[in-house]
Design an enzyme around this catalytic site. Structure first.
Site, PDB file in Angstrom:
ATOM      1  N   ASP A   1       1.077  -3.279  10.793  1.00  0.00           N
ATOM      2  CA  ASP A   1       0.885  -1.625  10.360  1.00  0.00           C
ATOM      3  C   ASP A   1       2.130  -1.057  10.283  1.00  0.00           C
ATOM      4  O   ASP A   1       2.294   0.159  10.877  1.00  0.00           O
ATOM      5  CB  ASP A   1       0.148  -1.036  11.506  1.00  0.00           C
ATOM      6  CG  ASP A   1      -0.540   0.641  10.987  1.00  0.00           C
ATOM      7  OD1 ASP A   1      -1.034   1.326  11.884  1.00  0.00           O
ATOM      8  OD2 ASP A   1      -0.278   0.876   9.696  1.00  0.00           O
TER       9      ASP A   1
ATOM     10  N   LYS B   1       5.604  -1.104   5.142  1.00  0.00           N
ATOM     11  CA  LYS B   1       4.836  -2.013   4.315  1.00  0.00           C
ATOM     12  C   LYS B   1       5.711  -3.049   3.534  1.00  0.00           C
ATOM     13  O   LYS B   1       5.138  -4.028   3.206  1.00  0.00           O
ATOM     14  CB  LYS B   1       4.271  -1.106   3.228  1.00  0.00           C
ATOM     15  CG  LYS B   1       3.554   0.092   3.937  1.00  0.00           C
ATOM     16  CD  LYS B   1       2.632  -0.430   5.002  1.00  0.00           C
ATOM     17  CE  LYS B   1       2.159   0.951   5.947  1.00  0.00           C
ATOM     18  NZ  LYS B   1       1.758   0.655   7.212  1.00  0.00           N
TER      19      LYS B   1
ATOM     20  N   ASP C   1      -3.239  -2.900   7.717  1.00  0.00           N
ATOM     21  CA  ASP C   1      -3.788  -1.677   7.311  1.00  0.00           C
ATOM     22  C   ASP C   1      -3.059  -1.223   6.047  1.00  0.00           C
ATOM     23  O   ASP C   1      -1.993  -2.018   5.472  1.00  0.00           O
ATOM     24  CB  ASP C   1      -3.143  -0.649   8.423  1.00  0.00           C
ATOM     25  CG  ASP C   1      -3.745   0.775   8.295  1.00  0.00           C
ATOM     26  OD1 ASP C   1      -3.124   1.680   8.682  1.00  0.00           O
ATOM     27  OD2 ASP C   1      -4.970   0.797   7.573  1.00  0.00           O
ATOM     28  N   ASN C   2      -3.564  -0.270   5.294  1.00  0.00           N
ATOM     29  CA  ASN C   2      -2.917   0.162   4.189  1.00  0.00           C
ATOM     30  C   ASN C   2      -2.647  -0.668   2.912  1.00  0.00           C
ATOM     31  O   ASN C   2      -1.584  -0.512   2.240  1.00  0.00           O
ATOM     32  CB  ASN C   2      -1.270   0.921   4.653  1.00  0.00           C
ATOM     33  CG  ASN C   2      -1.707   1.749   5.757  1.00  0.00           C
ATOM     34  OD1 ASN C   2      -0.890   1.423   6.691  1.00  0.00           O
ATOM     35  ND2 ASN C   2      -2.209   2.811   5.766  1.00  0.00           N
TER      36      ASN C   2
ATOM     37  N   GLU D   1      -6.754   7.305   6.376  1.00  0.00           N
ATOM     38  CA  GLU D   1      -7.027   8.037   7.924  1.00  0.00           C
ATOM     39  C   GLU D   1      -7.312   9.642   7.543  1.00  0.00           C
ATOM     40  O   GLU D   1      -6.297  10.047   6.956  1.00  0.00           O
ATOM     41  CB  GLU D   1      -5.817   7.677   8.979  1.00  0.00           C
ATOM     42  CG  GLU D   1      -4.647   7.959   8.574  1.00  0.00           C
ATOM     43  CD  GLU D   1      -3.896   6.487   8.332  1.00  0.00           C
ATOM     44  OE1 GLU D   1      -4.784   5.756   7.542  1.00  0.00           O
ATOM     45  OE2 GLU D   1      -2.615   6.429   8.225  1.00  0.00           O
TER      46      GLU D   1
HETATM   47  C1  LIG Z   1      10.364  -4.121  11.227  1.00  0.00           C
HETATM   48  C2  LIG Z   1      10.005  -3.237  12.464  1.00  0.00           C
HETATM   49  N1  LIG Z   1      10.031  -3.427  13.456  1.00  0.00           N
HETATM   50  C3  LIG Z   1       9.475  -2.430  14.304  1.00  0.00           C
HETATM   51  N2  LIG Z   1       8.993  -1.356  14.251  1.00  0.00           N
HETATM   52  C4  LIG Z   1       8.643  -0.785  13.021  1.00  0.00           C
HETATM   53  C5  LIG Z   1       9.143  -1.790  11.908  1.00  0.00           C
HETATM   54  N3  LIG Z   1       8.959  -1.154  10.663  1.00  0.00           N
HETATM   55  C6  LIG Z   1       8.347  -0.075  11.062  1.00  0.00           C
HETATM   56  N4  LIG Z   1       8.334   0.128  12.637  1.00  0.00           N
HETATM   57  C7  LIG Z   1       7.446   1.131  13.327  1.00  0.00           C
HETATM   58  O1  LIG Z   1       6.060   1.240  12.783  1.00  0.00           O
HETATM   59  C8  LIG Z   1       5.886   2.524  12.242  1.00  0.00           C
HETATM   60  C9  LIG Z   1       6.008   2.551  11.026  1.00  0.00           C
HETATM   61  C10 LIG Z   1       4.791   2.497  10.383  1.00  0.00           C
HETATM   62  C11 LIG Z   1       4.792   2.614   8.605  1.00  0.00           C
HETATM   63  N5  LIG Z   1       3.321   3.143   8.330  1.00  0.00           N
HETATM   64  C12 LIG Z   1       3.331   3.869   7.354  1.00  0.00           C
HETATM   65  O2  LIG Z   1       4.259   3.993   6.319  1.00  0.00           O
HETATM   66  C13 LIG Z   1       1.956   4.265   6.808  1.00  0.00           C
HETATM   67  C14 LIG Z   1       2.007   5.578   5.504  1.00  0.00           C
HETATM   68  C15 LIG Z   1       0.544   6.057   5.414  1.00  0.00           C
HETATM   69  C16 LIG Z   1       0.701   7.188   4.408  1.00  0.00           C
HETATM   70  C17 LIG Z   1      -0.190   7.115   3.687  1.00  0.00           C
HETATM   71  C18 LIG Z   1      -0.498   8.221   2.697  1.00  0.00           C
HETATM   72  C19 LIG Z   1       0.670   9.117   2.622  1.00  0.00           C
HETATM   73  F1  LIG Z   1       0.692  10.003   1.680  1.00  0.00           F
HETATM   74  C20 LIG Z   1       1.582   9.286   3.720  1.00  0.00           C
HETATM   75  C21 LIG Z   1       1.773   8.124   4.594  1.00  0.00           C
HETATM   76  C22 LIG Z   1      -0.457   5.699   6.099  1.00  0.00           C
HETATM   77  C23 LIG Z   1      -0.509   4.753   7.294  1.00  0.00           C
HETATM   78  O3  LIG Z   1      -1.545   4.169   7.756  1.00  0.00           O
HETATM   79  C24 LIG Z   1       0.722   4.107   7.486  1.00  0.00           C
HETATM   80  O4  LIG Z   1       0.879   2.939   8.243  1.00  0.00           O
HETATM   81  C25 LIG Z   1       6.795   3.476  12.971  1.00  0.00           C
HETATM   82  C26 LIG Z   1       8.104   2.449  12.964  1.00  0.00           C
HETATM   83  O5  LIG Z   1       8.968   3.138  13.632  1.00  0.00           O
HETATM   84 MG   LIG Z   2      -1.123   2.403   8.809  1.00  0.00          MG
END
Ligand SMILES: Cc1ncnc2c1ncn2[C@@H]1O[C@H](/C=C/CNC(=O)c2cc(-c3ccc(F)cc3)cc(O)c2O)C[C@H]1O
Ligand SMILES: [Mg+2]
Length: 214
Positions: free
Chosen positions: A141, A144, A169-170, A199
């Site tokens: 999650d 992406k 997810d997603n 969500e």
């Molecule tokens: C490589 C890596 N390693 C460790 N932590 C990592 C990482 N890449 C991201 N992360 C961490 O995970 C989290 C990131 C999650 C990315 N999830 C998303 O971008 C995401 C975006 C949406 C979404 C849908 C429609 C819309 F209009 C707007 C947004 C819905 C979701 O359920 C999501 O998970 C936070 C980040 O710091």
């Molecule tokens: Mg998600």
């Protein structure tokens, strides 16, 4: 300075959820996201699908990629037997700080290890640093465009075994086309799609469950 959304989410948990009660933490976050501020937690509808996959699998060793505020961490950890372990990776220090407090409020810190850092740095260190042989369940999650490279990295590091379940997810919104194409066409996976909604909205989204065949 103005608080962040995760800080406001944590405040809502402290105000409305009972310490040591994971279900009340989940409900407080869902209420906050539905009635105050949308946040990218898996949410209650897709969360119920996550619950059913975890309950059916009864995993001992779980990896979560992308903790954010710890909502799905709490959903998964509350279903694990006390001896089981969930390692969750989060590279944003601000999010990690909030997630630690959400997980602690739910009283689940004994089953959860939150590791601050990037998945590509920590996946290769799972064996020597955490004594993990293979994972039974992986929840994806995070960013992406990291789903596919991290899945290949887990394969290369020997962290997947016959029967390991990946749940992503997603897969529709925002979408993970390269990952979907891979798990749906690779002879090493048996994959299926759980149709749901993004969500707290009516937009379509869904989860992809992929079983590693070894
Ligand atoms: C490589 C890596 N390693 C460790 N932590 C990592 C990482 N890449 C991201 N992360 C961490 O995970 C989290 C990131 C999650 C990315 N999830 C998303 O971008 C995401 C975006 C949406 C979404 C849908 C429609 C819309 F209009 C707007 C947004 C819905 C979701 O359920 C999501 O998970 C936070 C980040 O710091
Ligand atoms: Mg998600």
């Amino acid at each position: 300075t103005r608080s962040t959304r995760p800080q406001r989410l944590l405040k809502a948990v402290r105000k409305h959820a009972a310490r040591g009660d994971p279900q009340s933490v989940i409900s407080a976050i869902d209420h906050f996201c539905r009635h105050s501020e949308w946040a990218m937690n898996i949410g209650d509808e897709k969360g119920s699908i996550l619950d059913s996959v975890v309950s059916e699998l009864n995993p001992e060793k779980v990896l979560e990629l992308g903790t954010y505020c710890g909502y799905s961490t709490v959903r998964i950890a509350r279903l694990l037997p006390p001896g089981a372990r969930l390692i969750t990776l989060e590279f944003n220090a601000g999010y990690a700080a909030i997630a630690r407090q959400v997980i602690a409020w739910a009283g689940l810190e004994d089953r959860v290890q939150l590791v601050e850092g990037a998945s590509e740095d920590w996946i290769p260190r799972m064996k020597e640093h955490f004594g993990i042989e293979t994972f039974d369940f992986v929840f994806l999650d995070h960013w992406k465009d990291r789903y596919l490279p991290d899945t290949k990295l887990m394969e290369d590091c020997g962290l997947l075994r016959k029967g390991t379940v990946l749940l992503a997810d997603n897969v529709i919104c925002p979408g993970v086309p390269d990952y979907l194409q891979y798990v749906r066409n690779s002879l090493s996976y048996k994959s299926c799609y759980f149709k749901s909604h993004l969500e707290y909205t009516k937009a379509e989204d869904g989860l992809e469950k992929s079983v590693f065949l070894g």
